[in-house]
Design a protein around this motif. Sequence first.
Motif, PDB file in Angstrom:
ATOM      1  N   PHE A 105       1.760   8.421  13.693  1.00 54.57           N
ATOM      2  CA  PHE A 105       1.348   8.771  12.335  1.00 54.57           C
ATOM      3  C   PHE A 105       0.447   7.684  11.748  1.00 54.57           C
ATOM      4  O   PHE A 105      -0.592   7.973  11.135  1.00 54.57           O
ATOM      5  N   TYR A 106       0.830   6.424  11.959  1.00 53.67           N
ATOM      6  CA  TYR A 106       0.010   5.317  11.445  1.00 53.67           C
ATOM      7  C   TYR A 106      -1.369   5.310  12.095  1.00 53.67           C
ATOM      8  O   TYR A 106      -2.389   5.109  11.417  1.00 53.67           O
ATOM      9  N   ALA A 107      -1.432   5.515  13.420  1.00 56.07           N
ATOM     10  CA  ALA A 107      -2.718   5.502  14.124  1.00 56.07           C
ATOM     11  C   ALA A 107      -3.641   6.609  13.614  1.00 56.07           C
ATOM     12  O   ALA A 107      -4.840   6.402  13.437  1.00 56.07           O
TER      13      ALA A 107
ATOM     14  N   THR B 167      15.297 -10.471   0.978  1.00 50.39           N
ATOM     15  CA  THR B 167      14.908 -11.753   0.409  1.00 50.39           C
ATOM     16  C   THR B 167      13.464 -12.123   0.713  1.00 50.39           C
ATOM     17  O   THR B 167      12.750 -12.645  -0.153  1.00 50.39           O
ATOM     18  N   PHE B 168      13.012 -11.850   1.945  1.00 50.46           N
ATOM     19  CA  PHE B 168      11.694 -12.337   2.370  1.00 50.46           C
ATOM     20  C   PHE B 168      10.693 -11.213   2.652  1.00 50.46           C
ATOM     21  O   PHE B 168       9.582 -11.213   2.110  1.00 50.46           O
ATOM     22  N   LEU B 169      11.072 -10.267   3.504  1.00 52.91           N
ATOM     23  CA  LEU B 169      10.112  -9.275   3.977  1.00 52.91           C
ATOM     24  C   LEU B 169       9.607  -8.362   2.863  1.00 52.91           C
ATOM     25  O   LEU B 169       8.399  -8.110   2.756  1.00 52.91           O
ATOM     26  N   ILE B 170      10.495  -7.852   2.044  1.00 51.88           N
ATOM     27  CA  ILE B 170      10.081  -6.910   0.991  1.00 51.88           C
ATOM     28  C   ILE B 170       9.188  -7.586  -0.052  1.00 51.88           C
ATOM     29  O   ILE B 170       8.113  -7.055  -0.382  1.00 51.88           O
ATOM     30  N   PRO B 171       9.543  -8.767  -0.612  1.00 50.17           N
ATOM     31  CA  PRO B 171       8.620  -9.419  -1.560  1.00 50.17           C
ATOM     32  C   PRO B 171       7.267  -9.773  -0.922  1.00 50.17           C
ATOM     33  O   PRO B 171       6.216  -9.598  -1.544  1.00 50.17           O
ATOM     34  N   TYR B 172       7.313 -10.267   0.312  1.00 49.60           N
ATOM     35  CA  TYR B 172       6.081 -10.611   1.038  1.00 49.60           C
ATOM     36  C   TYR B 172       5.203  -9.377   1.225  1.00 49.60           C
ATOM     37  O   TYR B 172       3.981  -9.419   1.035  1.00 49.60           O
ATOM     38  N   THR B 173       5.832  -8.264   1.571  1.00 49.52           N
ATOM     39  CA  THR B 173       5.095  -7.015   1.762  1.00 49.52           C
ATOM     40  C   THR B 173       4.511  -6.513   0.453  1.00 49.52           C
ATOM     41  O   THR B 173       3.356  -6.066   0.406  1.00 49.52           O
ATOM     42  N   LEU B 174       5.268  -6.605  -0.616  1.00 50.51           N
ATOM     43  CA  LEU B 174       4.783  -6.131  -1.918  1.00 50.51           C
ATOM     44  C   LEU B 174       3.600  -6.960  -2.408  1.00 50.51           C
ATOM     45  O   LEU B 174       2.664  -6.425  -3.016  1.00 50.51           O
ATOM     46  N   ILE B 175       3.627  -8.268  -2.143  1.00 53.47           N
ATOM     47  CA  ILE B 175       2.505  -9.116  -2.562  1.00 53.47           C
ATOM     48  C   ILE B 175       1.229  -8.699  -1.839  1.00 53.47           C
ATOM     49  O   ILE B 175       0.161  -8.547  -2.451  1.00 53.47           O
ATOM     50  N   LEU B 176       1.311  -8.499  -0.517  1.00 56.45           N
ATOM     51  CA  LEU B 176       0.129  -8.074   0.239  1.00 56.45           C
ATOM     52  C   LEU B 176      -0.323  -6.675  -0.152  1.00 56.45           C
ATOM     53  O   LEU B 176      -1.526  -6.382  -0.177  1.00 56.45           O
ATOM     54  N   LEU B 177       0.626  -5.812  -0.457  1.00 56.21           N
ATOM     55  CA  LEU B 177       0.291  -4.433  -0.790  1.00 56.21           C
ATOM     56  C   LEU B 177      -0.356  -4.320  -2.174  1.00 56.21           C
ATOM     57  O   LEU B 177      -1.317  -3.560  -2.362  1.00 56.21           O
ATOM     58  N   LEU B 178       0.147  -5.086  -3.125  1.00 56.89           N
ATOM     59  CA  LEU B 178      -0.327  -4.978  -4.512  1.00 56.89           C
ATOM     60  C   LEU B 178      -1.363  -6.044  -4.870  1.00 56.89           C
ATOM     61  O   LEU B 178      -1.840  -6.070  -6.010  1.00 56.89           O
ATOM     62  N   ALA B 179      -1.707  -6.915  -3.914  1.00 52.11           N
ATOM     63  CA  ALA B 179      -2.615  -8.032  -4.214  1.00 52.11           C
ATOM     64  C   ALA B 179      -3.954  -7.593  -4.806  1.00 52.11           C
ATOM     65  O   ALA B 179      -4.427  -8.215  -5.769  1.00 52.11           O
ATOM     66  N   PRO B 180      -4.624  -6.547  -4.279  1.00 52.36           N
ATOM     67  CA  PRO B 180      -5.918  -6.169  -4.876  1.00 52.36           C
ATOM     68  C   PRO B 180      -5.824  -5.811  -6.355  1.00 52.36           C
ATOM     69  O   PRO B 180      -6.707  -6.170  -7.141  1.00 52.36           O
ATOM     70  N   TRP B 181      -4.785  -5.120  -6.756  1.00 50.77           N
ATOM     71  CA  TRP B 181      -4.635  -4.736  -8.153  1.00 50.77           C
ATOM     72  C   TRP B 181      -4.226  -5.931  -9.019  1.00 50.77           C
ATOM     73  O   TRP B 181      -4.663  -6.055 -10.159  1.00 50.77           O
TER      74      TRP B 181
ATOM     75  N   VAL C  35       0.361  -2.334   4.084  1.00 48.40           N
ATOM     76  CA  VAL C  35       0.787  -1.113   4.777  1.00 48.40           C
ATOM     77  C   VAL C  35       1.307  -1.447   6.178  1.00 48.40           C
ATOM     78  O   VAL C  35       2.321  -0.892   6.629  1.00 48.40           O
ATOM     79  N   LEU C  36       0.602  -2.352   6.868  1.00 49.06           N
ATOM     80  CA  LEU C  36       1.054  -2.764   8.203  1.00 49.06           C
ATOM     81  C   LEU C  36       2.458  -3.371   8.151  1.00 49.06           C
ATOM     82  O   LEU C  36       3.309  -3.070   9.004  1.00 49.06           O
ATOM     83  N   LEU C  37       2.689  -4.203   7.146  1.00 53.81           N
ATOM     84  CA  LEU C  37       4.019  -4.794   7.030  1.00 53.81           C
ATOM     85  C   LEU C  37       5.064  -3.744   6.649  1.00 53.81           C
ATOM     86  O   LEU C  37       6.223  -3.822   7.086  1.00 53.81           O
ATOM     87  N   MET C  38       4.686  -2.755   5.856  1.00 52.41           N
ATOM     88  CA  MET C  38       5.621  -1.680   5.521  1.00 52.41           C
ATOM     89  C   MET C  38       6.047  -0.914   6.767  1.00 52.41           C
ATOM     90  O   MET C  38       7.221  -0.558   6.926  1.00 52.41           O
ATOM     91  N   VAL C  39       5.093  -0.677   7.662  1.00 52.45           N
ATOM     92  CA  VAL C  39       5.426   0.004   8.923  1.00 52.45           C
ATOM     93  C   VAL C  39       6.432  -0.822   9.717  1.00 52.45           C
ATOM     94  O   VAL C  39       7.408  -0.283  10.263  1.00 52.45           O
ATOM     95  N   ARG C  40       6.219  -2.143   9.744  1.00 49.96           N
ATOM     96  CA  ARG C  40       7.154  -3.010  10.479  1.00 49.96           C
ATOM     97  C   ARG C  40       8.532  -3.015   9.831  1.00 49.96           C
ATOM     98  O   ARG C  40       9.553  -3.028  10.534  1.00 49.96           O
ATOM     99  N   VAL C  41       8.572  -3.024   8.502  1.00 52.19           N
ATOM    100  CA  VAL C  41       9.858  -2.998   7.802  1.00 52.19           C
ATOM    101  C   VAL C  41      10.599  -1.692   8.084  1.00 52.19           C
ATOM    102  O   VAL C  41      11.817  -1.692   8.322  1.00 52.19           O
ATOM    103  N   VAL C  42       9.860  -0.593   8.099  1.00 53.32           N
ATOM    104  CA  VAL C  42      10.487   0.707   8.393  1.00 53.32           C
ATOM    105  C   VAL C  42      11.061   0.715   9.808  1.00 53.32           C
ATOM    106  O   VAL C  42      12.191   1.180  10.033  1.00 53.32           O
TER     107      VAL C  42
END
Length: 215
Positions: free
Chosen positions: A90-92, A6-20, A57-64
């Motif tokens: 891997f992220y570092a 409900t919250f984390l995935i939409p929030y993450t997608l907005i930050l991830l796709l915001a530049p485009w 990407v940072l939020l995706m790592v947290r979601v994973v």
Amino acid sequence: IIVTITFLIPYTLILLLAPWIQAKSHLKAFAWINKLKPFLDAYQAPFKDQYRYWPGVLLMVRVVLYLVFIINGGKDTSVNLLDINLILCFYAIVSNRLSVYKNWPLSVLENYFLINLIFLSCTLLYIKDSPTYSKILISSGGISLVVLLGIIVYHVYGQLKGNNFLKRHVSRKIKNDKPEPVAPPYVYVGLADESQTLTLNYGSCECRESLLEHN
């Protein structure tokens, strides 16, 4: 899981796709992203222009990491810790390889916190029952707290310096501490008749003498 969907995935997608999405904001379907610009700028400001999607990407790592805990269910702590270490390493590597930050001190800070987290995970995995574990935990937490306080002090100082607050305060104090200037003496000479007088005013002291007495 409901919170994640409900919250984390939409929030993450907005930050991830915001530049485009921002690049297409002139279209009516994506005009809503302009209302979020101040919010997005706060996330994207530390990163280079080509990596403004990195907060996502940072939020995706947290979601994973969160999903790893949910899937494992806390049955095997060693599996969770191993997954954390692998994902963070891997992220570092990727983050340092791309050099996503504008300023190198930000990369140093991120690497410090990542290394600290990996170190604590390894400590919890291998020497949890050791008497030195509590000392390591306290030392790591203390150093992180000092670093956090240093970051806060740096930002406060930067804001005060940028607003010239200190300069205005010091200049106002110097101005208030200056003594009041003393009025210089002045002379009025009356030339109307023979009874002309000489007036000398020294601040609050006033003296009148007849010029005829000096002749």
